[in-house]
Design a protein around this motif. Structure first.
Motif, PDB file in Angstrom:
ATOM      1  N   LEU A 162      28.443  27.303  45.821  1.00  0.00           N
ATOM      2  CA  LEU A 162      27.465  27.944  44.944  1.00  0.00           C
ATOM      3  C   LEU A 162      26.085  27.911  45.582  1.00  0.00           C
ATOM      4  N   GLY A 163      25.414  29.077  45.629  1.00  0.00           N
ATOM      5  CA  GLY A 163      24.057  29.146  46.154  1.00  0.00           C
ATOM      6  C   GLY A 163      23.959  29.424  47.646  1.00  0.00           C
ATOM      7  N   GLU A 164      25.086  29.354  48.371  1.00  0.00           N
ATOM      8  CA  GLU A 164      25.048  29.628  49.805  1.00  0.00           C
ATOM      9  C   GLU A 164      24.898  31.126  50.069  1.00  0.00           C
ATOM     10  N   ALA A 165      24.257  31.424  51.201  1.00  0.00           N
ATOM     11  CA  ALA A 165      24.093  32.824  51.604  1.00  0.00           C
ATOM     12  C   ALA A 165      25.440  33.414  52.003  1.00  0.00           C
ATOM     13  N   LEU A 166      25.652  34.662  51.650  1.00  0.00           N
ATOM     14  CA  LEU A 166      26.872  35.369  52.027  1.00  0.00           C
ATOM     15  C   LEU A 166      26.613  36.128  53.327  1.00  0.00           C
ATOM     16  N   ILE A 167      27.337  35.755  54.366  1.00  0.00           N
ATOM     17  CA  ILE A 167      27.165  36.406  55.670  1.00  0.00           C
ATOM     18  C   ILE A 167      28.521  36.903  56.165  1.00  0.00           C
ATOM     19  N   ALA A 168      28.469  37.961  56.956  1.00  0.00           N
ATOM     20  CA  ALA A 168      29.693  38.649  57.369  1.00  0.00           C
ATOM     21  C   ALA A 168      30.656  37.733  58.118  1.00  0.00           C
ATOM     22  N   SER A 169      30.138  36.772  58.892  1.00  0.00           N
ATOM     23  CA  SER A 169      31.008  35.910  59.692  1.00  0.00           C
ATOM     24  C   SER A 169      31.860  34.962  58.850  1.00  0.00           C
ATOM     25  N   ASP A 170      31.551  34.830  57.572  1.00  0.00           N
ATOM     26  CA  ASP A 170      32.331  33.962  56.680  1.00  0.00           C
ATOM     27  C   ASP A 170      33.476  34.710  55.996  1.00  0.00           C
ATOM     28  N   PHE A 171      33.675  35.978  56.394  1.00  0.00           N
ATOM     29  CA  PHE A 171      34.708  36.791  55.753  1.00  0.00           C
ATOM     30  C   PHE A 171      35.556  37.514  56.784  1.00  0.00           C
ATOM     31  N   GLN A 172      36.751  37.881  56.354  1.00  0.00           N
ATOM     32  CA  GLN A 172      37.570  38.828  57.098  1.00  0.00           C
ATOM     33  C   GLN A 172      37.932  39.972  56.163  1.00  0.00           C
ATOM     34  N   VAL A 173      38.202  41.123  56.745  1.00  0.00           N
ATOM     35  CA  VAL A 173      38.560  42.297  55.948  1.00  0.00           C
ATOM     36  C   VAL A 173      40.067  42.368  55.839  1.00  0.00           C
ATOM     37  N   VAL A 174      40.566  42.463  54.602  1.00  0.00           N
ATOM     38  CA  VAL A 174      42.006  42.578  54.377  1.00  0.00           C
ATOM     39  C   VAL A 174      42.285  43.822  53.541  1.00  0.00           C
ATOM     40  N   GLU A 175      43.439  44.413  53.764  1.00  0.00           N
ATOM     41  CA  GLU A 175      43.871  45.586  52.990  1.00  0.00           C
ATOM     42  C   GLU A 175      44.753  45.103  51.848  1.00  0.00           C
ATOM     43  N   VAL A 176      44.343  45.393  50.628  1.00  0.00           N
ATOM     44  CA  VAL A 176      45.055  44.895  49.449  1.00  0.00           C
ATOM     45  C   VAL A 176      45.307  46.041  48.483  1.00  0.00           C
ATOM     46  N   GLY A 177      46.486  46.053  47.884  1.00  0.00           N
ATOM     47  CA  GLY A 177      46.783  47.038  46.845  1.00  0.00           C
ATOM     48  C   GLY A 177      46.240  46.556  45.509  1.00  0.00           C
ATOM     49  N   LEU A 178      45.108  47.080  45.089  1.00  0.00           N
ATOM     50  CA  LEU A 178      44.429  46.610  43.883  1.00  0.00           C
ATOM     51  C   LEU A 178      44.621  47.526  42.679  1.00  0.00           C
ATOM     52  N   GLY A 179      45.172  48.685  42.881  1.00  0.00           N
ATOM     53  CA  GLY A 179      45.378  49.606  41.762  1.00  0.00           C
ATOM     54  C   GLY A 179      44.066  50.003  41.117  1.00  0.00           C
ATOM     55  N   THR A 180      43.966  49.754  39.822  1.00  0.00           N
ATOM     56  CA  THR A 180      42.779  50.186  39.072  1.00  0.00           C
ATOM     57  C   THR A 180      41.672  49.135  39.037  1.00  0.00           C
ATOM     58  N   VAL A 181      41.855  47.993  39.731  1.00  0.00           N
ATOM     59  CA  VAL A 181      40.833  46.925  39.678  1.00  0.00           C
ATOM     60  C   VAL A 181      40.042  46.841  40.979  1.00  0.00           C
ATOM     61  N   THR A 182      39.993  47.929  41.714  1.00  0.00           N
ATOM     62  CA  THR A 182      39.299  47.941  43.003  1.00  0.00           C
ATOM     63  C   THR A 182      37.850  47.498  42.887  1.00  0.00           C
ATOM     64  N   ASP A 183      37.170  47.922  41.823  1.00  0.00           N
ATOM     65  CA  ASP A 183      35.746  47.633  41.701  1.00  0.00           C
ATOM     66  C   ASP A 183      35.456  46.173  41.361  1.00  0.00           C
ATOM     67  N   ARG A 184      36.481  45.363  41.168  1.00  0.00           N
ATOM     68  CA  ARG A 184      36.266  43.951  40.860  1.00  0.00           C
ATOM     69  C   ARG A 184      36.056  43.106  42.119  1.00  0.00           C
ATOM     70  N   TYR A 185      36.293  43.700  43.278  1.00  0.00           N
ATOM     71  CA  TYR A 185      36.185  42.947  44.532  1.00  0.00           C
ATOM     72  C   TYR A 185      35.225  43.625  45.497  1.00  0.00           C
ATOM     73  N   LEU A 186      34.627  42.813  46.355  1.00  0.00           N
ATOM     74  CA  LEU A 186      33.569  43.295  47.236  1.00  0.00           C
ATOM     75  C   LEU A 186      34.158  43.948  48.479  1.00  0.00           C
ATOM     76  N   ALA A 187      33.782  45.200  48.703  1.00  0.00           N
ATOM     77  CA  ALA A 187      34.186  45.915  49.907  1.00  0.00           C
ATOM     78  C   ALA A 187      33.228  45.554  51.046  1.00  0.00           C
ATOM     79  N   PRO A 188      33.654  45.700  52.296  1.00  0.00           N
ATOM     80  CA  PRO A 188      32.798  45.321  53.438  1.00  0.00           C
ATOM     81  C   PRO A 188      31.417  45.968  53.394  1.00  0.00           C
ATOM     82  N   GLN A 189      31.350  47.234  53.013  1.00  0.00           N
ATOM     83  CA  GLN A 189      30.073  47.940  53.010  1.00  0.00           C
ATOM     84  C   GLN A 189      29.156  47.498  51.872  1.00  0.00           C
TER      85      GLN A 189
END
Length: 206
Positions: A53-80
């Protein structure tokens, strides 16, 4: 009379046939829609480490994965959608998909991290993301020892835990904790004033 009855039966037979065709068509359409949706994937961010909690979000702390989310796509953060200055509004654990609600614009004056050494050690269950209390026992005025322990920070989040050991250094455990900036002065005063600090998991007793 018999001809009239036969005519009505033929009419209702045709109606049932048409209704049956319509039901089958709707069923096929529904299955096609489900299959079509399940086959569509969306790129989203997945945490490669636990982000407190409170830490900065930086790109190096994430990887991009392809997930089938159906109608809940907007609940998760896209790379852009990851922007400079965003922080975690709650702890995001390693391997977790980055929820949109777990990111917020950072306030540089709200939180910071500080490293403390726990005199009583740090329980094995305490790790990055754990919510803890920071207790301290200040020295008594006559220098004869430490006073009774009391809470210094009632709600802090562990960012990391480090164990030090070796011939040239004393063995011990330190924790980097995220605290409100309003608590920084009290924590630093306790450290420099000779207080004995202890990290206590929420729900435990000192």
């Amino acid at each position: 009379m018999s001809k009239f009855v036969r005519s009505r039966r033929a009419f209702w037979g045709d109606a049932r046939f048409l209704i049956g065709i319509a039901v089958v068509a709707l069923s096929i359409g529904g299955v096609w829609a489900v299959v079509s949706t399940s086959g569509t994937t969306t790129p989203v961010l997945q945490a490669t480490r636990t982000i407190a909690l409170g830490e900065a979000l930086i790109a190096s702390d994430f990887q991009v994965v392809e997930v089938g989310l159906g109608t809940v796509t907007d609940r998760y953060l896209a790379p852009q959608e990851l922007r400079t200055g965003q922080i975690a509004s709650r702890t995001v654990f390693e391997g977790e998909l980055m929820a949109t609600a777990a990111a917020e614009d950072g306030d540089a004056n709200r939180t910071t991290t500080i490293v403390v050494e726990s005199s009583t050690g740090i329980p094995a269950g305490v790790a990055a993301g754990s919510v803890i209390e920071l207790w301290h026992s200040p020295p008594v005025d006559d220098g004869s020892g430490q006073g009774p322990p009391r809470i210094l920070v009632a709600d802090a989040t562990v960012a990391s835990v480090t164990k030090t050991e070796g011939m040239l250094t004393a063995e011990g455990t330190t924790a980097e904790v995220v605290i409100d900036r309003a608590d920084v002065a009290d924590v630093l005063a306790a450290i420099t004033g000779g207080s004995v600090l202890s990290v206590v998991p929420i729900g435990s007793t000192s």
